[in-house]
Structure formats: structure tokens, C-alpha cells
Design a protein around this motif. Sequence first.
Motif, PDB file in Angstrom:
ATOM      1  N   VAL A 389       0.826  -1.297   0.077  1.00 22.75           N
ATOM      2  CA  VAL A 389       0.120  -0.073  -0.121  1.00 22.75           C
ATOM      3  C   VAL A 389       1.031   0.927   0.219  1.00 22.75           C
ATOM      4  N   GLY A 390       0.325   2.722  -0.257  1.00 25.12           N
ATOM      5  CA  GLY A 390       1.245   3.740  -0.562  1.00 25.12           C
ATOM      6  C   GLY A 390       0.561   4.661  -1.705  1.00 25.12           C
ATOM      7  N   ALA A 391       1.168   5.323  -1.484  1.00 24.80           N
ATOM      8  CA  ALA A 391       0.725   6.753  -2.407  1.00 24.80           C
ATOM      9  C   ALA A 391       1.028   6.564  -3.948  1.00 24.80           C
ATOM     10  N   THR A 392       0.367   6.829  -5.209  1.00 23.67           N
ATOM     11  CA  THR A 392       0.946   6.517  -6.192  1.00 23.67           C
ATOM     12  C   THR A 392       2.048   6.837  -6.384  1.00 23.67           C
ATOM     13  N   ALA A 535     -13.121 -16.200  -5.531  1.00 30.38           N
ATOM     14  CA  ALA A 535     -12.543 -16.487  -6.627  1.00 30.38           C
ATOM     15  C   ALA A 535     -11.015 -17.011  -6.455  1.00 30.38           C
ATOM     16  N   MET A 536     -10.384 -15.585  -5.892  1.00 33.22           N
ATOM     17  CA  MET A 536      -9.355 -15.216  -5.363  1.00 33.22           C
ATOM     18  C   MET A 536      -8.320 -15.538  -4.103  1.00 33.22           C
ATOM     19  N   GLU A 537      -9.613 -15.677  -3.055  1.00 34.61           N
ATOM     20  CA  GLU A 537      -9.029 -16.236  -1.552  1.00 34.61           C
ATOM     21  C   GLU A 537      -8.509 -17.718  -2.595  1.00 34.61           C
ATOM     22  N   GLU A 538      -9.718 -18.286  -3.066  1.00 37.87           N
ATOM     23  CA  GLU A 538      -9.087 -19.718  -3.761  1.00 37.87           C
ATOM     24  C   GLU A 538      -7.583 -19.500  -4.443  1.00 37.87           C
ATOM     25  N   LEU A 539      -7.358 -18.727  -5.450  1.00 35.91           N
ATOM     26  CA  LEU A 539      -6.534 -18.758  -5.947  1.00 35.91           C
ATOM     27  C   LEU A 539      -5.501 -18.735  -5.256  1.00 35.91           C
ATOM     28  N   MET A 540      -5.337 -17.918  -3.970  1.00 39.81           N
ATOM     29  CA  MET A 540      -4.519 -17.296  -3.412  1.00 39.81           C
ATOM     30  C   MET A 540      -3.766 -18.905  -2.394  1.00 39.81           C
ATOM     31  N   VAL A 541      -4.213 -19.852  -2.345  1.00 37.62           N
ATOM     32  CA  VAL A 541      -4.386 -20.829  -1.349  1.00 37.62           C
ATOM     33  C   VAL A 541      -3.107 -21.845  -1.943  1.00 37.62           C
ATOM     34  N   GLY A 542      -2.381 -21.566  -1.259  1.00 30.18           N
ATOM     35  CA  GLY A 542      -0.331 -22.356  -1.393  1.00 30.18           C
ATOM     36  C   GLY A 542       0.221 -21.769  -2.452  1.00 30.18           C
ATOM     37  N   ARG A 543       0.314 -20.525  -2.436  1.00 34.17           N
ATOM     38  CA  ARG A 543       0.742 -19.289  -3.734  1.00 34.17           C
ATOM     39  C   ARG A 543       1.741 -18.214  -2.716  1.00 34.17           C
ATOM     40  N   THR A 544       2.798 -17.558  -3.307  1.00 28.61           N
ATOM     41  CA  THR A 544       3.461 -16.226  -2.498  1.00 28.61           C
ATOM     42  C   THR A 544       2.563 -15.453  -3.354  1.00 28.61           C
ATOM     43  N   THR A 545       2.031 -14.482  -2.401  1.00 32.40           N
ATOM     44  CA  THR A 545       0.664 -13.826  -2.733  1.00 32.40           C
ATOM     45  C   THR A 545       1.528 -11.768  -2.936  1.00 32.40           C
ATOM     46  N   ILE A 546       0.799 -11.366  -3.587  1.00 30.89           N
ATOM     47  CA  ILE A 546       1.376 -10.448  -3.717  1.00 30.89           C
ATOM     48  C   ILE A 546       0.356  -9.317  -4.140  1.00 30.89           C
ATOM     49  N   VAL A 547      -0.283  -8.478  -2.631  1.00 27.56           N
ATOM     50  CA  VAL A 547      -1.483  -8.031  -3.688  1.00 27.56           C
ATOM     51  C   VAL A 547      -1.010  -6.231  -3.333  1.00 27.56           C
ATOM     52  N   ILE A 548      -1.818  -5.262  -4.806  1.00 23.51           N
ATOM     53  CA  ILE A 548      -1.484  -4.351  -4.586  1.00 23.51           C
ATOM     54  C   ILE A 548      -2.968  -3.791  -4.569  1.00 23.51           C
ATOM     55  N   ALA A 549      -3.432  -2.991  -3.391  1.00 21.13           N
ATOM     56  CA  ALA A 549      -4.386  -2.689  -3.169  1.00 21.13           C
ATOM     57  C   ALA A 549      -5.029  -1.117  -2.031  1.00 21.13           C
ATOM     58  N   HIS A 550      -5.403  -0.408  -2.839  1.00 23.51           N
ATOM     59  CA  HIS A 550      -6.396   0.992  -2.409  1.00 23.51           C
ATOM     60  C   HIS A 550      -7.063   0.380  -1.375  1.00 23.51           C
ATOM     61  N   ARG A 551      -8.615  -0.839  -1.648  1.00 26.92           N
ATOM     62  CA  ARG A 551      -9.222  -0.695  -0.938  1.00 26.92           C
ATOM     63  C   ARG A 551      -8.416  -1.693   0.260  1.00 26.92           C
ATOM     64  N   LEU A 552      -9.014  -0.835   1.321  1.00 25.46           N
ATOM     65  CA  LEU A 552      -7.805  -1.935   2.611  1.00 25.46           C
ATOM     66  C   LEU A 552      -9.004  -2.695   3.077  1.00 25.46           C
ATOM     67  N   GLU A 565       6.891   4.632   0.811  1.00 27.99           N
ATOM     68  CA  GLU A 565       7.011   5.744   0.165  1.00 27.99           C
ATOM     69  C   GLU A 565       8.402   5.768  -0.242  1.00 27.99           C
ATOM     70  N   ASN A 566       8.482   6.885  -1.476  1.00 30.06           N
ATOM     71  CA  ASN A 566       9.360   7.149  -2.321  1.00 30.06           C
ATOM     72  C   ASN A 566      10.254   6.219  -2.000  1.00 30.06           C
ATOM     73  N   GLY A 567      10.020   5.085  -2.205  1.00 26.31           N
ATOM     74  CA  GLY A 567      10.888   3.256  -2.534  1.00 26.31           C
ATOM     75  C   GLY A 567      11.432   3.026  -1.378  1.00 26.31           C
ATOM     76  N   ARG A 568      10.462   3.538  -0.080  1.00 26.30           N
ATOM     77  CA  ARG A 568      11.154   2.517   1.293  1.00 26.30           C
ATOM     78  C   ARG A 568       9.735   2.345   1.638  1.00 26.30           C
ATOM     79  N   VAL A 569      10.050   0.771   2.561  1.00 26.66           N
ATOM     80  CA  VAL A 569       9.476   0.693   3.563  1.00 26.66           C
ATOM     81  C   VAL A 569       9.348   0.888   4.678  1.00 26.66           C
TER      82      VAL A 569
END
Length: 598
Positions: A389-392, A535-552, A565-569
Motif C-alpha cells: 500500500v502507499g500513495a501513487t 475466487a481470488m481467495e481460492e486462487l491464493m491458497v498455497g501461493r506466494t501472493t503480492i496484493v496491490i490495493a487501495h481498498r484496505l 513511501e518514495n521507494g522505501r518500506v
Amino acid sequence: MSEDFDEDEGGKRPRVLNNRQVMGFIARFWARRPWLLTGTVVLTLAAIGFDLALPWAAGRLVDAVSAGPANLDPAWTAWATFVGVYFTFSVVRNIAMRFWIPLASANMKEITDEGFAKVQSFSSDWHADTFAGSTVRRLSRAMWGYDAVSDAALIWLGPAILVLLGMCGMMLMRWPIVGAFAIVVVALYIASNIILTEKYARPANLKSVAMDSKIGGVLSDAISSIATVKSFGAEDREQSRIGQVTEEWRIASNRTWTRFTDIWLVHNLMLVGLQAGLTGLLVWLWSQGRASPGDVAFAITSFMLMSGYLRNLGENIRSTQKGLDDAEDVARYMAMSPQVEDAPDARDFHPEFGGIEFQGVTFAYKAAAGPLYDRFSLSIAPGERVALVGATGAGKSTFVKLIQRLYDIQGGRILIDSQDIAHVTQGSLRRAIAVVPQDPALFHRTLAENIAYARPDATEDEIILAAKRARAHEFITRLPEGYQTLVGERGVKLSGGERQRVAIARAFLADAPILVLDEATSSLDVETESQVQEAMEELMVGRTTIVIAHRLSTIRGADRILVFENGRVIEEGRHADLVKRGGAYARLNAVTEGAGLS
């Protein structure tokens, strides 16, 4: 940027290749099929020999006929020779073309195939900066540019020059003054054609070719965005925009065609001079008893033959120049280096559990003032669900692009399953990462083909199973053509939720160890989002998952949330812990709750 150079992925290169460079590009295709090329050249040379004999045969026939009816047998023999020479020329020339046709068609196919492969190898930046329609126009035009240059150079120009040299040589040996005149006129004709075409016509032709590419780009841009055009009632505005571009093309093309017409006029006048000179000199020699009526017929036939070849030569020099200009774009593409290339020793990526590690990574976009990531390090455990998460512009999407190796980093290493991604092939790496984007782009193909794009060898049962797991089977079976339904360009015949479920079905079929969900539900209504989220919950099972989201709300169940933020965590942890901490994530959460987005 200067007028003469373009920035491309390999640095600065000449914007326009010269004729010699483009000709070298085309000649390399000829050399791929030496036997077909040799057969064409040898038979063409043989045909030229018979063509050169035609004026001689005509002269002998006239001399035999001039002797009167008492000389009947020699006259018929001369007639048979005259007819036989032309008949043999026609047959041999025809056989030569049967070698040339498979050579030309195979090379035209390979120019298009390899040009497309090269364009596919260019970076995402290159494609973002280039009209797709213009690129399509350049690729298709290069194929026909090759055809024009090859036909002109090997079928017309080469034979024409040999015939003209042969005719001049025959005249020079028999009548030095006639031969010298012919040599001067032919040399002036050829030299002026080349110089005028290169210096006078080519600059205008390059502009009209560039405008032709622009038409393709602007048309493609408007047609592919037709839904947006219609939603704003902007048809007249787009029509006006197209009209401006086609008007620029019209002006440029008028200038090009006028210049070619000017050159054509100059050379027609030169042909008049050749006709007058050859026939006049032979009539003068005849009047002095130094030439027979057959010699005059030889001169007339020679002029007809030479004028035909000279006219073809002039037209083909101009055609060659246009063909070289048409092929120049693809020739330049082939000389460009992709921004991201496989290492010489690159091996296939062997996916295991999907562990990701950034080790001191430094990365900057080419137009940026400084690096976005500066010695950035991060580890994601196999099977972990991580939300970004983070700003554009904070670096979230860049993180995903870097693990796909859509860009090369300037420092550090990125490891996936302990394999440095800089030393594996890009294709094998990307096949191990399934991406479900915010706005999935589907091909104008059937639903079955779109789902199977992740794995083309999938069976019908596997495709249907993937669709069921993605909650897509029900809406697909309601369509008149079912899985054979064409979805339209970019999937315009489907709703956003339907496209999203097709993309998820594709990801199920890919069965990749790493899954990227990039704002995958941000544009959906609540009911559709619920189905897609399930559907996505089922898809994520057993996989390394990276989620980009604005809807928390979509990431509350993540094992770890990373706040960029600016390329840093700047923060990381689970949802509840970060809210309690009262930092950047808590402020973002408060904003989304206040806006009703959580």
C-alpha cells in the motif's frame, strides 16, 4: 533531442539508416537461400544473353529480306532465328521467376516474423512511447519494401544494367562513335537517376512514409478507444484529428510524387535524345555507305530495347528508393538493442515455492532525476501473502515490474527461489508469475483461447475447471457460443467483472507459484467484487501472493502489509497492529473508512 537521432533502449542511434545499411539488411535475407538465389541469377543472366541477341537477329532478318525474294531460304532462317531468340528469352526468364517466387515469399515471411519478434523484445517503456498502429504499419510495410527492392535490384536493375552495357559494348566495337554516344547517354541517365532520387526525392519520401505511419497510429488509437469516444460524443473531434493527420500526409505525398514526376520528365527527355542520336548516327553512316539497312534496323531495335530497359531502370531506381525507405524502420529495429536482454549464459528459471528476496536493489527510471529504490532490501517467504500500500508513485507497481524483470536494476540482486533473475530467461521467469491486473486486456479471440493463454496445451476439461474455480463458468455457458464466444478487442464485449474472472481463470490454469493481484477488484461493484474476491481467495491458497490495493478491506487478511513511501518500506505488519500503531497506515485506514472504501 536532435533532428538526426532518436533515443532508444540501446542509447543514441541514427534516426534514419542510410541506403547502404538498409540494403545490407535486405541482402542478408537473400543469402539465406543460396541455391534459389543462384538459380535466379544464373537463369536471369542467360535470359539477358538472349535479350542482347535480339537486335542482332532483327538486323540479320532485315538484311536477308533486303536481298529480295530470290534470297528466300536465308530470309526464313533469319526469321526463325529472330523468333527463336525471343521465345527462348521468354522461357528462360519464366523459369528464373520460378526460383525467385519461393525465395521472395519465404524472405517476406521471415522479415515480418523477425520484425515482430524484435518488437516484442523491446521494453515496456518502448511500447508505452510508441503507437501500436504505427508499429503495425511499419512491420507490414517493410515486407512490401523488401519485395520492391528485391524485384528491382535482382529482377530489373541488374539485368537492365547488363543489357545496357552489352548493347553499348556491341555498338562500340562496330561503330565507335555510336557506342561512345550510347555510353555517355546511358551513364548520364543512370547517374542522374541515382543522384536525383537520393538527394531530391528521398527527403520528401521519408516525410510521407513517416506520415503514413502516423496515420496508422492515430487510427488505431481512436478505434481502440471507440467506447471512450462515443461516451463523450467526440466522433466529430476525432474525425477532425484524423483529418489533420491525413491532410499532412496529403501535402507530404503530393511533394513526394511531384518530385518523382519531375525526375521522370528529365529522363524521358534524355530518352528522346538517345532515340534521335542512335537513329540519326546510323542514318548518317548509311548515307556514307558504312551501314546497311539491317544496321539501321539494329539501331532502331537497340533503341527500343535500351529505352525499355532505361525506363524500367529509372522506375525501379525510384521503386528501390521507396522500398528502402519502407524497410528502413524494421532494419533500424533489428539494429536496436532491447533494454532488457537475456544474459548469454541465461538458463530456464526453475520455480519451487515462490520465495522472493531483494538484496540492496538500486533502480531508477530512465527519465527520473534520481533512483526510486536506493539499496532496497526485502524478503518475502514462500507462500506468504503480502500487501503493498502507499500513495501513487511510492514504488508498489515498480516492485512487481522488477520481479517480472520488465526493467533491469542498476545495482544489487533480486532472487526468486534463490535464483538470480538476471541470469534466467525472461520467458521462463514470467511464466512462473501469474498476474491479475486491474483492467485485464483480453485478445479478440474465443473465451477458451483467452483462458488457455496461460497454458496453450490445456485440455477442454482443464479450461472449464479453471473457469469454474474462477466463478466464470456460469456466465460463459449463458452466452450463445459458450466458450467459443469471441470477446472483442481487449474484451470489450464483456463487463469488467467478467473480464476479471476470465483473468483469474487464466491464473488458475497457469498454476504459477507466485501470484500478483494488482488492484484486481477496485473497479467492481459490491456484488461482483464479492464473487471475484471469493475466487481470488481460492486462487491464493498455497501461493506466494503480492496484493496491490487501495481498498484496505481486500488486504486485512494479509500475512504482512508493507507501506511504501518514495521507494522505501516505512511500516510493515498485520492490519490490526498497524492501525494500533497510529502511523501512516492508520491514517490511510482512517481516510478510506471516512470515504466509505473500507
